[in-house]
Design a protein around this motif. Sequence first.
Motif, mmCIF file in Angstrom:
data_model
loop_
_atom_site.group_PDB
_atom_site.id
_atom_site.type_symbol
_atom_site.label_atom_id
_atom_site.label_comp_id
_atom_site.label_asym_id
_atom_site.label_seq_id
_atom_site.Cartn_x
_atom_site.Cartn_y
_atom_site.Cartn_z
ATOM 1 N N VAL A 240 16.707 16.051 29.099
ATOM 2 C CA VAL A 240 15.701 16.884 28.274
ATOM 3 C C VAL A 240 15.305 18.076 28.892
ATOM 4 N N GLY A 241 15.017 18.063 30.158
ATOM 5 C CA GLY A 241 14.509 18.994 31.150
ATOM 6 C C GLY A 241 15.512 20.276 31.076
ATOM 7 N N ALA A 242 16.825 19.755 31.539
ATOM 8 C CA ALA A 242 17.915 20.699 31.553
ATOM 9 C C ALA A 242 18.122 21.380 29.953
ATOM 10 N N ALA A 243 18.085 20.495 29.099
ATOM 11 C CA ALA A 243 18.066 21.055 27.721
ATOM 12 C C ALA A 243 17.332 22.383 27.323
ATOM 13 N N GLU A 244 15.874 22.089 27.923
ATOM 14 C CA GLU A 244 15.195 23.118 27.432
ATOM 15 C C GLU A 244 15.395 24.248 28.267
ATOM 16 N N ILE A 245 15.896 24.217 29.430
ATOM 17 C CA ILE A 245 16.204 25.277 30.309
ATOM 18 C C ILE A 245 17.448 25.959 29.734
ATOM 19 N N ILE A 246 18.218 25.252 29.284
ATOM 20 C CA ILE A 246 19.688 25.800 28.679
ATOM 21 C C ILE A 246 19.341 26.521 27.271
ATOM 22 N N VAL A 247 18.358 26.242 26.668
ATOM 23 C CA VAL A 247 17.939 27.117 25.350
ATOM 24 C C VAL A 247 17.391 28.312 26.009
ATOM 25 N N GLU A 248 16.573 28.144 27.035
ATOM 26 C CA GLU A 248 15.839 29.426 27.263
ATOM 27 C C GLU A 248 16.913 30.143 28.155
ATOM 28 N N GLY A 270 24.770 8.411 32.648
ATOM 29 C CA GLY A 270 25.772 8.784 31.717
ATOM 30 C C GLY A 270 25.744 7.651 30.837
ATOM 31 N N GLY A 271 24.758 6.435 30.780
ATOM 32 C CA GLY A 271 24.845 5.301 29.905
ATOM 33 C C GLY A 271 24.460 5.515 28.634
ATOM 34 N N VAL A 272 24.615 4.887 27.541
ATOM 35 C CA VAL A 272 23.992 5.154 26.147
ATOM 36 C C VAL A 272 22.677 4.879 26.027
ATOM 37 N N ASN A 273 22.214 3.697 26.872
ATOM 38 C CA ASN A 273 21.110 3.042 27.002
ATOM 39 C C ASN A 273 20.099 3.388 28.201
ATOM 40 N N VAL A 274 20.137 4.549 28.812
ATOM 41 C CA VAL A 274 19.749 4.697 29.992
ATOM 42 C C VAL A 274 19.320 6.112 30.101
ATOM 43 N N VAL A 275 18.023 6.227 30.320
ATOM 44 C CA VAL A 275 17.244 7.655 30.178
ATOM 45 C C VAL A 275 17.904 8.407 31.414
ATOM 46 N N PRO A 276 18.507 9.546 31.348
ATOM 47 C CA PRO A 276 19.349 10.249 32.568
ATOM 48 C C PRO A 276 18.394 10.570 33.426
ATOM 49 N N GLY A 277 18.621 10.287 34.876
ATOM 50 C CA GLY A 277 17.987 10.380 35.870
ATOM 51 C C GLY A 277 18.320 11.805 36.575
ATOM 52 N N ARG A 278 19.482 12.181 36.395
ATOM 53 C CA ARG A 278 20.156 13.542 36.925
ATOM 54 C C ARG A 278 20.987 14.198 35.816
ATOM 55 N N ALA A 279 20.597 15.531 35.927
ATOM 56 C CA ALA A 279 21.608 16.438 34.984
ATOM 57 C C ALA A 279 21.984 17.552 35.736
ATOM 58 N N ARG A 280 23.372 17.819 35.532
ATOM 59 C CA ARG A 280 24.006 19.136 36.363
ATOM 60 C C ARG A 280 24.613 19.945 35.478
ATOM 61 N N PHE A 281 24.417 21.145 35.652
ATOM 62 C CA PHE A 281 24.910 22.228 34.735
ATOM 63 C C PHE A 281 25.365 23.434 35.448
ATOM 64 N N SER A 282 26.351 24.069 34.887
ATOM 65 C CA SER A 282 26.800 25.456 35.429
ATOM 66 C C SER A 282 26.207 26.587 34.841
ATOM 67 N N LEU A 283 25.704 27.553 35.408
ATOM 68 C CA LEU A 283 25.712 28.892 34.810
ATOM 69 C C LEU A 283 26.317 30.060 35.389
ATOM 70 N N ASP A 284 27.183 30.817 34.281
ATOM 71 C CA ASP A 284 27.787 32.086 34.493
ATOM 72 C C ASP A 284 26.957 33.201 33.949
#
Length: 415
Positions: A240-248, A270-284
């Motif tokens: 959710v933190g990453a999502a906020e950053i991506i929209v910004e 990456g489990g359906v019933n697990v709060v994500p502990g880490r998110a990685r994303f790329s930026l170009d």
Amino acid sequence: MTPPGAARALERCEELAALTSMVGGIERVHLSPEHAAANALAADWMREAGLAPWQDQAGNVCGRLEGASPGLPALVLGSHLDTVPDAGRYDGMLGVLLAIEVAERVRRSGTSLPFALEIVGFADEEGTRFGTALLGSHAFAGTWAADWQALADPKGVSLGEAARGFGLDPATIAEAARAPADLVGYLEAHIEQGPHLEDAGRALAVVSSIAGARRLALTVTGRAGHAGGTPYDRRRDALVGAAEIIVEIERIAVQTGTIGTVGGVRAFPGGVNVVPGRARFSLDLRAETDTARDDAWDRIDSFARKVCERRGLQWAVEEFYRADAVACDPALRTAVEAGIRATGDEDPVVLWSRAGHDGMAVAAVTGVAMLFLRCGNGGVSHSPDEIVDEADVATALDAFEGAVHAVAARYEAHE
Ligand code: GLV
Ligand code: MN
Ligand code: MN
């Protein structure tokens, strides 16, 4: 046989499209069997056009047509023969094929140019296999970094091993480097890869500069937890933190006239019933100037730090690619404009390139300029939906040839 010109260049794009590792699509990566086959085909076409072809120590395929006397410095015409995954038929390839058509026209006309013409089909512009782009053109420009031999592809094969498998000796890569004194300049024809020409109803443009880019791997770390049992006020949800950053990122890019693309996102575990502990994303991240690009990054970075502080997350940044913006050489740019004018377009469109090109690396060793031609379908590229119009290709060929003659006229006046 198809007569020389636009139709033949397009027919050859189809032949190259058949050299693919992807079932039902086009993918041709650096130092692959398909790369070897494309180089062999391009060398045949260069030979047919009257050029002497060879493959350099970086896997670039080159060809030379001597000028008024042997051994003169060369005006280089080129683009790349590698592709992204599920690519179109024209990004890169069309520029190499138009260069071959121009060289053949020069040879057939019996014109003796005050310089040699060289054509280069660069080996790796996209960076699809090893992550780092412009490998062929960096070797050509003498800006190869020694540690690139250790870059690994997704299967763990190092660039050095892949080069040996391709029949190259990685220890000799420096021999691909060209001396500035041997070069007159570099011209590249390329599809626009955007909608500006189509929207304006125009066929061609001269490029003012090529965008600077930075590519980053970004990681947000929180704490994994039970999707049912973790109350919202106790969550440290990295995604959710990453999502906020991506929209910004999109908001900042739109606001600053820069271009920020998040092309890949992964949540862990990456489990359906697990709060994500880490998110990685790329930026170009790209912009017309390095300052605009870097200012946009500073804003993104400081926003991300605030989000992470507020949400109890950690923020980590790894930059894996940086290429500075390159301004096209004024004299070569004027020659491209003269080439466009010679086709009857009195007021050439000027565009800055949002896409990266081999010219960014070649600019370290000689001046560069580019000719863009319209692509249809809303300007889509890096997609099998890439299309060009044969009439535009014919006009681009005339303009490209005209640009070479304009460089020659200026060169003769100044030598
Ligand atoms: C290359 O095509 C790039 O701009 O990513
Ligand atoms: Mn591309
Ligand atoms: Mn390209």
